[in-house]
Write an enzyme that holds these catalytic residues in place. Structure first.
Site, PDB file in Angstrom:
ATOM      1  NE  ARG A 172      11.520 -36.696  40.410  1.00  0.00           N
ATOM      2  CZ  ARG A 172      10.716 -36.673  39.363  1.00  0.00           C
ATOM      3  NH1 ARG A 172      11.099 -36.067  38.243  1.00  0.00           N
ATOM      4  NH2 ARG A 172       9.527 -37.249  39.412  1.00  0.00           N
ATOM      5  CB  SER A 214       8.368 -51.382  45.798  1.00  0.00           C
ATOM      6  OG  SER A 214       7.960 -50.894  47.063  1.00  0.00           O
ATOM      7  CE  LYS A 231       7.834 -50.179  41.521  1.00  0.00           C
ATOM      8  NZ  LYS A 231       8.953 -49.880  40.611  1.00  0.00           N
ATOM      9  N   GLY A 275      14.702 -43.112  34.465  1.00  0.00           N
ATOM     10  CA  GLY A 275      14.362 -42.337  35.664  1.00  0.00           C
ATOM     11  C   GLY A 275      15.599 -41.776  36.326  1.00  0.00           C
ATOM     12  CG  ASN A 279      15.250 -45.932  38.962  1.00  0.00           C
ATOM     13  OD1 ASN A 279      15.167 -46.253  40.146  1.00  0.00           O
ATOM     14  ND2 ASN A 279      15.030 -44.676  38.549  1.00  0.00           N
ATOM     15  CB  ILE A 291      14.355 -44.739  49.165  1.00  0.00           C
ATOM     16  CG1 ILE A 291      14.432 -46.283  49.125  1.00  0.00           C
ATOM     17  CG2 ILE A 291      15.710 -44.108  48.875  1.00  0.00           C
ATOM     18  CD1 ILE A 291      15.370 -46.940  50.111  1.00  0.00           C
ATOM     19  CG  ASP A 334       6.168 -41.260  28.420  1.00  0.00           C
ATOM     20  OD1 ASP A 334       6.301 -42.339  29.037  1.00  0.00           O
ATOM     21  OD2 ASP A 334       5.189 -40.502  28.553  1.00  0.00           O
ATOM     22  CE1 TYR A 381       5.561 -47.717  42.884  1.00  0.00           C
ATOM     23  CE2 TYR A 381       5.392 -48.834  44.995  1.00  0.00           C
ATOM     24  CZ  TYR A 381       6.152 -48.171  44.046  1.00  0.00           C
ATOM     25  OH  TYR A 381       7.502 -47.980  44.269  1.00  0.00           O
TER      26      TYR A 381
END
Ligand code: NAP
Length: 250
Positions: free
Chosen positions: A19, A145, A162, A16, A93, A191, A66, A158
């Site tokens: 960006r 996270s 995590k 990742g 990441n 973030i 991927d 999500y």
């Protein structure tokens, strides 16, 4: 051009890295001398990200793939090892969100998030691990996270991914500590990246009000924590999750 620094001669694979937080991590590690191997799916955007690092005199290369594709991960890691003989740091990441309330959550949204955030991390880690075991050294850092522990309505997929990453991190840390490899997680709060760009001003203000340090985090705040965990000064730290959240959840 290689740079003098504590990480000089080290090879860091960052997923990742085109960006956001991943790009900031790649830049931070490269600034201290590492050669960074940058992973993402969109090859064009990844090349641009790598070019921006090189423009600043840093050593970086693109490995477009991927992370959900087991074969692509295996051959990408083999290719990297053939080229560099070692991978010293793996920074897992890459991650995505597909938010929605559970009652209406589509199976595909559940699967895509788990396959990217969790299974992709598993594919990468397994592929890199034997080289680290042979070298009897290595650093693995997984991006969790704040919501892994706090929970967040609309993000059950999500948050599940995590929270699982943190359990994975602790288990693997115990499994491979005797081989000189550390495994830690970093849990960012909110973030400023594309992932949070969808928040309107009102939501952003409300969010900032919940953060004791009174600002959203920046990708560099997270990159600094990852840099610490791969460095010499963190050599006795394994199995932990480092919060980088401005105090919003302790
Ligand atoms: P971002 O700006 O959306 O960037 C995600 C990166 O992951 C991109 O480089 C993307 O490139 C790559 N990626 C996504 N799916 C991929 C796949 N299947 N295979 C390979 N690469 C893939 O995200 P971010 O905000 O920087 O977040 C980075 C990490 O921090 C994530 O794990 C996220 O969950 C975690 N985090 C973020 C925040 C936040 O507030 N931003 C908070 C807590 C935790 P392609 O799309 O080209 O593949």
């Amino acid at each position: 051009m290689s740079r003098d620094g504590e990480l000089s001669g080290r090879i860091s694979l960052v997923t990742g890295a085109s960006r956001g937080i991943g790009h900031a991590i790649a830049r931070r590690l490269a600034r201290d001398g590492a050669t960074v191997v940058c992973v993402a799916r969109n090859a064009e955007r990844l090349e641009e990200a790598v070019a921006s690092l090189r423009k600043d005199g840093l050593t970086a290369e693109a490995l477009p793939l991927d992370i959900r594709d087991e074969d692509a991960v295996r051959s990408g890691v083999e290719q990297t090892l053939a080229r560099h003989t070692r991978i010293d740091h793996l920074i897992n990441n890459a991650g995505i969100t597909r938010d929605g309330l559970l009652l209406r959550m589509k199976t595909d949204d559940w699967k895509t998030v788990l396959e990217t955030n969790l299974t992709g991390m598993f594919f990468l880690t397994r592929a890199v691990l034997s080289a680290m075991v042979r070298a009897r050294s290595g650093r693995i850092v997984n991006l969790s996270s704040v919501v892994a522990r706090s929970g967040n309505p609309g993000q059950s997929n999500y948050c599940a991914s995590k929270a699982a990453i943190e359990g994975f991190t602790r288990s693997l840390a115990l499994e491979i500590a005797s081989r000189g490899i550390t495994v830690n997680a970093v849990a960012p709060g909110f973030i400023n990246t594309d992932m949070t760009a969808g928040l309107d001003d009102k939501a952003r203000q409300a969010m900032t009000g919940r953060i004791p340090l009174r600002r959203l985090g920046e990708p560099d705040d997270v990159a600094g924590a990852v840099r610490f965990l791969v460095g010499k000064e963190a050599s006795y730290i394994t199995g932990t999750t480092l919060n980088v959240n401005g105090g919003m959840h302790l």
